[in-house]
Scaffold this motif. Structure first.
Motif, short mmCIF file in Angstrom:
data_model
loop_
_atom_site.label_atom_id
_atom_site.label_comp_id
_atom_site.label_asym_id
_atom_site.label_seq_id
_atom_site.Cartn_x
_atom_site.Cartn_y
_atom_site.Cartn_z
N LYS A 137 0.76 -1.09 -0.06
CA LYS A 137 -0.06 0.17 0.02
C LYS A 137 0.89 1.32 0.07
CE LYS A 137 -4.17 -1.81 2.33
NZ LYS A 137 -5.01 -1.72 3.46
N PHE A 138 1.89 1.14 0.32
CA PHE A 138 2.85 2.45 0.72
C PHE A 138 3.23 2.82 -0.83
CE2 PHE A 138 6.67 4.66 1.45
CZ PHE A 138 6.66 5.44 2.42
N ALA A 139 3.36 1.95 -1.41
CA ALA A 139 3.97 2.30 -2.81
C ALA A 139 2.95 3.50 -3.58
CB ALA A 139 3.83 1.16 -3.82
N GLN A 140 1.48 3.14 -3.26
CA GLN A 140 0.84 4.24 -3.75
C GLN A 140 0.95 5.51 -2.89
OE1 GLN A 140 -3.22 2.58 -3.30
NE2 GLN A 140 -3.05 1.35 -5.00
N THR A 141 1.05 5.38 -1.90
CA THR A 141 1.24 6.74 -0.75
C THR A 141 2.43 7.47 -1.21
OG1 THR A 141 0.19 5.47 1.18
CG2 THR A 141 1.74 7.43 1.42
N TYR A 142 3.50 6.73 -1.58
CA TYR A 142 4.72 7.34 -1.87
C TYR A 142 4.61 8.18 -3.20
CZ TYR A 142 9.95 7.50 -3.46
OH TYR A 142 11.11 7.98 -3.62
N GLU A 143 3.85 7.59 -4.25
CA GLU A 143 3.58 8.26 -5.64
C GLU A 143 2.72 9.32 -5.47
OE1 GLU A 143 4.65 7.61 -8.63
OE2 GLU A 143 6.29 6.15 -7.77
N LYS A 144 1.70 9.32 -4.61
CA LYS A 144 0.74 10.45 -4.41
C LYS A 144 1.40 11.70 -3.72
CE LYS A 144 -3.65 7.80 -4.41
NZ LYS A 144 -4.72 7.29 -3.50
N ALA A 145 2.41 11.24 -2.70
CA ALA A 145 2.93 12.33 -1.79
C ALA A 145 3.77 13.11 -2.84
CB ALA A 145 3.82 11.38 -0.64
N PHE A 146 4.66 12.48 -3.57
CA PHE A 146 5.63 13.44 -4.42
C PHE A 146 4.65 14.44 -5.25
CE2 PHE A 146 7.93 14.57 -8.13
CZ PHE A 146 9.34 14.65 -7.80
N ASP A 147 3.52 13.99 -5.79
CA ASP A 147 2.95 14.94 -6.54
C ASP A 147 2.05 16.03 -5.83
OD1 ASP A 147 3.43 13.55 -8.92
OD2 ASP A 147 1.74 12.31 -8.78
N GLN A 148 1.69 15.73 -4.71
CA GLN A 148 1.03 16.44 -3.78
C GLN A 148 2.01 17.67 -3.25
OE1 GLN A 148 -1.02 14.61 -0.32
NE2 GLN A 148 -1.42 16.77 0.95
N VAL A 149 3.13 17.27 -2.84
CA VAL A 149 4.27 18.11 -2.30
C VAL A 149 4.59 19.18 -3.52
CG1 VAL A 149 6.32 18.45 -1.66
CG2 VAL A 149 5.51 16.95 -0.62
N MET A 150 4.66 18.59 -4.63
CA MET A 150 4.72 19.44 -5.72
C MET A 150 3.79 20.46 -6.03
SD MET A 150 6.07 18.76 -9.80
CE MET A 150 7.71 18.16 -9.33
N SER A 151 2.58 19.82 -6.20
CA SER A 151 1.37 20.66 -6.12
C SER A 151 1.19 22.06 -5.16
CB SER A 151 0.05 19.82 -6.10
OG SER A 151 -1.06 20.71 -6.21
N GLU A 152 1.43 21.49 -3.85
CA GLU A 152 1.40 22.68 -2.97
C GLU A 152 2.24 23.56 -2.98
OE1 GLU A 152 1.55 20.37 0.86
OE2 GLU A 152 -0.72 19.30 0.53
N GLN A 153 3.55 23.18 -3.38
CA GLN A 153 4.78 24.26 -3.53
C GLN A 153 4.29 25.19 -4.61
OE1 GLN A 153 7.74 21.53 -4.17
NE2 GLN A 153 8.50 21.77 -1.93
N LYS A 154 3.64 24.48 -5.75
CA LYS A 154 3.50 25.53 -6.96
C LYS A 154 2.36 26.34 -6.58
CE LYS A 154 5.26 22.70 -10.58
NZ LYS A 154 4.86 21.76 -11.83
N ALA A 155 1.30 25.93 -5.75
CA ALA A 155 0.30 26.64 -5.39
C ALA A 155 0.67 27.93 -4.54
CB ALA A 155 -0.88 25.88 -4.62
N ALA A 156 1.85 27.56 -3.52
CA ALA A 156 2.23 28.59 -2.70
C ALA A 156 3.30 29.56 -3.58
CB ALA A 156 2.97 27.98 -1.52
N GLY A 157 3.29 29.29 -4.71
CA GLY A 157 4.20 30.43 -5.51
C GLY A 157 5.66 30.02 -5.55
#
Length: 348
Positions: A272-292
């Motif tokens: 299950k962690f494999a899915q968590t790992y993939e999603k987390a990378f994309d989520q961090v990048m998305s949050e960083q871009k949203a923050a400018g």
């Protein structure tokens, strides 16, 4: 008749009391200790997925008491704490134990690796199976690994613009271990050692210009707030595994069905962690871009510069020499085996 009813009720009560006492006796209470607080990718996964799965796979027989944020033991005490039975299970970052876990330190000498967690865990399981020095180190500490997780790939977070790896040249950069500092030096940066808890302030005050660490860690600690220029790549795996350990004597003393339940839960959780790992990378990048923040993905040329094949061979030779002096007499053999398995994992 009344006397018969009273006797029957008393018998039923005693039977219920006995069954209840038996259930209580069968309950296995275990402690889990983690130096990180909840709220991160790994800690939330452990808390919400792995530990409940252990209780589920042992049909509720195992009950786990959780200690987070170093409430029971710190990151440099936990290996001994698990081995001594202060806690039955816990999280250990092997990089904090270069003296006790010298074979594990080799993994820092492989800056590029698999981008998917399922290939990472394949690599970890294979070196444990085929390079006995890894398991022996843990057995000497009276612990065994029940689950692997990993940090997100290594990433650069800097105060100054980062269009590519050349932009670290001349600036003061922090990494978490001596090998990371050597890689920074090879890239032209000025390597600086700063304790993890002081990095935010060091960035804020200009003591350092940037930090190289795992992507989820720098975001959780909000380093990107004060160093909003990011350089990232999934190829820069955070090679050192995150170990979730159990006291070896304690595990061997458990009933077989409980042992199987813990191992089955860990196997399910790793998948299950494999899915968590993939999603987390994309989520961090998305949050960083949203923050400018400015997020730049590394080019293949930049990854090759960071890896620096010629210098890498020199560093690996230094590792062998130092490990042999530290008592790991088979260091050259360990390096050769890990290199071969790493090549397999990267090609998967």
């Amino acid at each position: 008749m009344c006397h018969f009813k009273k006797c029957t009720m008393a018998l039923v009560f005693l039977l219920a009391l006995g069954l209840n006492t038996l259930c209580l006796a069968d309950t296995i209470k275990m402690k889990y200790s983690d130096h990180d607080p909840p709220g991160g990718m790994r800690t939330d996964f452990v808390k919400n997925t792995w530990l409940p799965e252990i209780e589920n796979q042992t049909t509720g027989q195992v009950k786990i008491q959780e200690f987070w944020g170093g409430a029971l033991m710190g990151s440099k005490e936990i290996l001994k704490g698990i081995g001594d039975g202060v806690t039955q299970m816990g999280f250990v970052y092997p990089g904090h134990y270069p003296g006790q876990l010298p074979a594990h330190t080799i993994l820092k000498l492989f800056p590029r690796g698999p981008s998917k967690f399922e290939n990472m865990v394949w690599f970890y399981r294979k070196i444990y199976a085929e390079v006995p020095e890894f398991k022996t180190e843990l057995e000497n500490a009276n612990v065994m690994t029940v689950m692997f997780t990993a940090g997100l790939p290594g990433a650069f977070t800097g105060k100054n613009p980062l269009a590519g790896i050349d932009d670290v040249k001349g600036d003061k950069w922090r990494a978490g271990d001596k090998w990371g500092l050597r890689f920074l030096e090879n890239a032209g940066a000025v390597p600086v050692s700063v304790p993890w808890g002081d990095v935010y302030m060091a960035l804020q005050t200009g003591t350092i210009d940037g930090c190289f660490t795992n992507y989820d860690g720098l975001h959780l600690m909000k380093f990107d707030e004060v160093a909003p220029n990011l350089l990232v790549s999934k190829s820069l795996w955070y090679a050192m595994p995150f170990l979730h350990l159990i006291n070896l004597d304690y595990f061997n003393g458990l009933e077989e069905n409980v042992q199987k339940g813990i191992l089955k839960a860990s196997e399910i959780a790793e998948q299950k962690f494999a899915q968590t790992y993939e999603k987390a990378f994309d989520q961090v990048m998305s949050e960083q871009k949203a923050a400018g923040y400015t997020v730049t993905e590394m080019s293949e040329a930049d990854i090759a510069k960071w890896e620096n094949a010629d210098k890498l061979e020199e560093l690996q030779a230094i590792w062998v020499e130092e490990a042999e002096k530290a008592g790991l007499k088979t260091a050259a053999t360990v390096m050769a085996k890990v290199k071969a398995i790493h090549a397999e994992a990267t090609a998967r």
